[in-house]
Design an enzyme around this catalytic site. Structure first.
Site, PDB file in Angstrom:
ATOM      1  N   SER A 102       0.835  -1.213   0.000  1.00 54.81           N
ATOM      2  CA  SER A 102       0.000   0.000   0.000  1.00 54.81           C
ATOM      3  C   SER A 102       0.870   1.263   0.000  1.00 54.81           C
ATOM      4  O   SER A 102       2.096   1.193   0.057  1.00 54.81           O
ATOM      5  CB  SER A 102      -0.933  -0.014   1.213  1.00 54.81           C
ATOM      6  OG  SER A 102      -0.190  -0.056   2.421  1.00 54.81           O
ATOM      7  N   TYR A 103       0.221   2.419  -0.015  1.00 57.11           N
ATOM      8  CA  TYR A 103       0.889   3.725  -0.100  1.00 57.11           C
ATOM      9  C   TYR A 103       1.974   3.863   0.974  1.00 57.11           C
ATOM     10  O   TYR A 103       1.698   3.682   2.164  1.00 57.11           O
ATOM     11  CB  TYR A 103      -0.165   4.828   0.052  1.00 57.11           C
ATOM     12  CG  TYR A 103       0.389   6.230  -0.058  1.00 57.11           C
ATOM     13  CD1 TYR A 103       0.753   6.754  -1.290  1.00 57.11           C
ATOM     14  CD2 TYR A 103       0.558   7.020   1.076  1.00 57.11           C
ATOM     15  CE1 TYR A 103       1.268   8.049  -1.397  1.00 57.11           C
ATOM     16  CE2 TYR A 103       1.068   8.320   0.981  1.00 57.11           C
ATOM     17  CZ  TYR A 103       1.414   8.809  -0.258  1.00 57.11           C
ATOM     18  OH  TYR A 103       1.930  10.077  -0.356  1.00 57.11           O
ATOM     19  N   PRO A 104       3.220   4.192   0.564  1.00 53.73           N
ATOM     20  CA  PRO A 104       4.331   4.131   1.531  1.00 53.73           C
ATOM     21  C   PRO A 104       4.576   5.387   2.357  1.00 53.73           C
ATOM     22  O   PRO A 104       5.148   5.307   3.447  1.00 53.73           O
ATOM     23  CB  PRO A 104       5.542   3.853   0.637  1.00 53.73           C
ATOM     24  CG  PRO A 104       5.196   4.485  -0.678  1.00 53.73           C
ATOM     25  CD  PRO A 104       3.703   4.394  -0.815  1.00 53.73           C
TER      26      PRO A 104
END
Length: 482
Positions: A157-159
């Site tokens: 997912s979005y880091p």
């Protein structure tokens, strides 16, 4: 605000330095400068550190159940430093000689069952710290890899998140994520067979969610064969922290024993694992405690004690006096520097400033910290030395002349808090900008009053032919004087 401070102070100090022969830009910034100050001050502490000797007396004991070690606990306060270490060598040797051939009696034995929950899933900062410590990866390198896992491989997912929690709405996706992980890597089958997907760990907490949730694997299978070795290492760490949520808590018995030996007190601590739980996913003797800090197995209290009972006698096998020395602080690595930036309040000694700061006050954001370190490296203010980061003479010279308002991590963290107040509506934007303007005027006034800057290369060489001052310049073949 950042632009005003950075543009004006960078210009002021760069011009000052150039007037004294230093070539190049002395960049000053609201986040980069206190970050540099953290490194400079750590290096100064290490350089000025004077090791002090102390002595441990360690007894190797043999009760009925098997051998263990116990350490002498001095009773005389005159023999101890402020950390409780024995600094009287003669006393330590006298005690060792007196206790050498005696019998130790267990005065008290206390055993408590301890339970340790799984670590939270990763945010970017924690991922950078872990990868720095485990693999020696740089902060920017980890950000780039995490971005690649998100964008190219669609694996995570979005880091760029500062959150280590997950919303309860994602409980319904557990099955899909676990299935995707198994399809991506069949070697996970033994771990996945042990999962209890009905477990609800502390990671599921809607009140802790910020702009984004923690970094976790996605519901779509990915191709691990297309990942580089570095990418797979980071991916593996992310998926292990997710899977840990569905394994049982780690349980161990913590035993603390006090022994009487020739009228002196010796103490021993140890633990015995009862339920491995989630720690089976982190098999290198290191795991995560409740606060996210690693627990070193070799730390105090990690020896495996045999069964002990109060009143039992133990034979003294031998007794050693160990010469020790106090150790300097460790230099920063990229991971520990990221951690220091996240927790700037820890480094504030001014009590009034500390009182105004939240405990979690930090500088920079998850998305910018790696870039800040890269800027400092590029400017030549810090350099890498193996896995560690050290300041350069230029970086040290800059921090020496900058006003504390710009180099103190606590002051910068206060600015961050003020920005939060604007976001919350408790301070107006006009008030905030007015304060910045007043502060900037003060800082430039201080800059203009600076005496000689003590920077390397600012003191230029003299021409051997005409004795004129020379300047260090750069060419494609390297630096030269002209």
């Amino acid at each position: 605000a950042d632009w005003l401070v950075g543009m004006n102070l960078t210009r002021a100090f760069s011009v000052l330095a150039q007037q004294q022969g230093h070539q190049g830009v002395l960049s000053v910034g609201r986040v980069q400068t206190p970050t540099l100050a953290l490194v400079v001050r750590r290096d100064q502490k290490i350089a000025s550190f004077v090791p002090k000797p102390f002595w441990d007396v360690v007894a190797n004991l043999q009760p009925q159940g098997g051998p263990f070690q116990a350490k002498w606990l001095p009773a005389n306060a005159n023999w101890l430093d402020e950390e409780g270490r024995c600094i009287n060598q003669e006393a330590a040797r006298t005690i060792a000689a007196r206790c050498q051939s005696g019998q130790a009696t267990l005065a008290s034995v206390e055993t408590l069952r301890k339970r340790e929950g799984a670590p939270l899933v990763m945010d970017l900062g924690t991922l950078q710290q872990e990868c720095s410590k485990r693999f020696g990866f740089g902060a920017q390198q980890v950000l780039d890899i995490a971005q690649s896992l998100y964008e190219t491989h669609k694996a995570t997912s979005y880091p760029r998140t500062d959150c280590r929690y997950l919303p309860t709405s994602m409980l319904s996706e557990i099955g899909a994520v676990v299935t995707a992980l198994l399809h991506s890597d069949e070697k996970l089958s033994p771990v996945i067979d042990r999962l209890d997907q009905t477990l609800k760990s502390r990671v599921w907490n809607d009140s802790k969610i910020t702009a984004h949730h923690g970094i976790i694997p996605t519901t779509a299978p990915c191709r691990i064969d297309r990942m580089s070795e570095e990418e797979f290492r980071v991916y593996d760490l992310i998926r292990r922290h997710y899977l840990a949520q569905f394994l049982h808590v780690h349980e161990y018995d913590q035993t603390d024993a006090r022994l009487d030996l020739a009228g002196e007190t010796f103490v021993a601590s140890g633990r015995q694992v009862r339920v491995e739980g989630w720690k089976a996913l982190f098999p290198r003797g290191k795991g995560k405690g409740q606060d996210g800090d690693d627990e070193e197995e070799e730390a105090s209290g990690a020896q495996a004690l045999p069964p002990l009972r109060q009143g039992e006698s133990c034979t003294v096998v031998d007794l050693l006096v160990k010469d020790r020395q106090t150790q300097p602080p460790k230099p920063f690595a990229e991971g520990t520097l990221i951690s220091a930036m996240k927790n700037a309040a820890r480094f504030v000694t001014d009590e009034r400033l500390r009182a105004r700061l939240r405990e979690s006050a930090g500088i920079g954001t998850e998305a910018t910290r790696a870039g800040i370190i890269e800027i400092l490296l590029k400017r030549g203010f810090i350099r890498k030395k193996g896995r560690t980061i050290v300041s350069t003479p230029v970086g040290q010279g800059l921090i020496a002349v900058l006003p504390p308002q710009i180099s103190n991590p606590g002051m910068t963290a206060l600015w961050e808090q003020a920005l939060d107040q604007v976001a919350e509506g408790t301070m107006t934007l006009d008030d905030f900008m007015e304060r910045q303007s007043v502060l900037l005027d003060k800082l430039i006034e201080i800059a203009l009053q600076q005496p000689q800057l003590n920077l390397p290369e600012a003191l230029s060489e003299t021409c051997p032919k005409c004795q004129a001052k020379m300047r260090k310049r750069k060419s494609s073949n390297g630096p030269f004087w002209s």
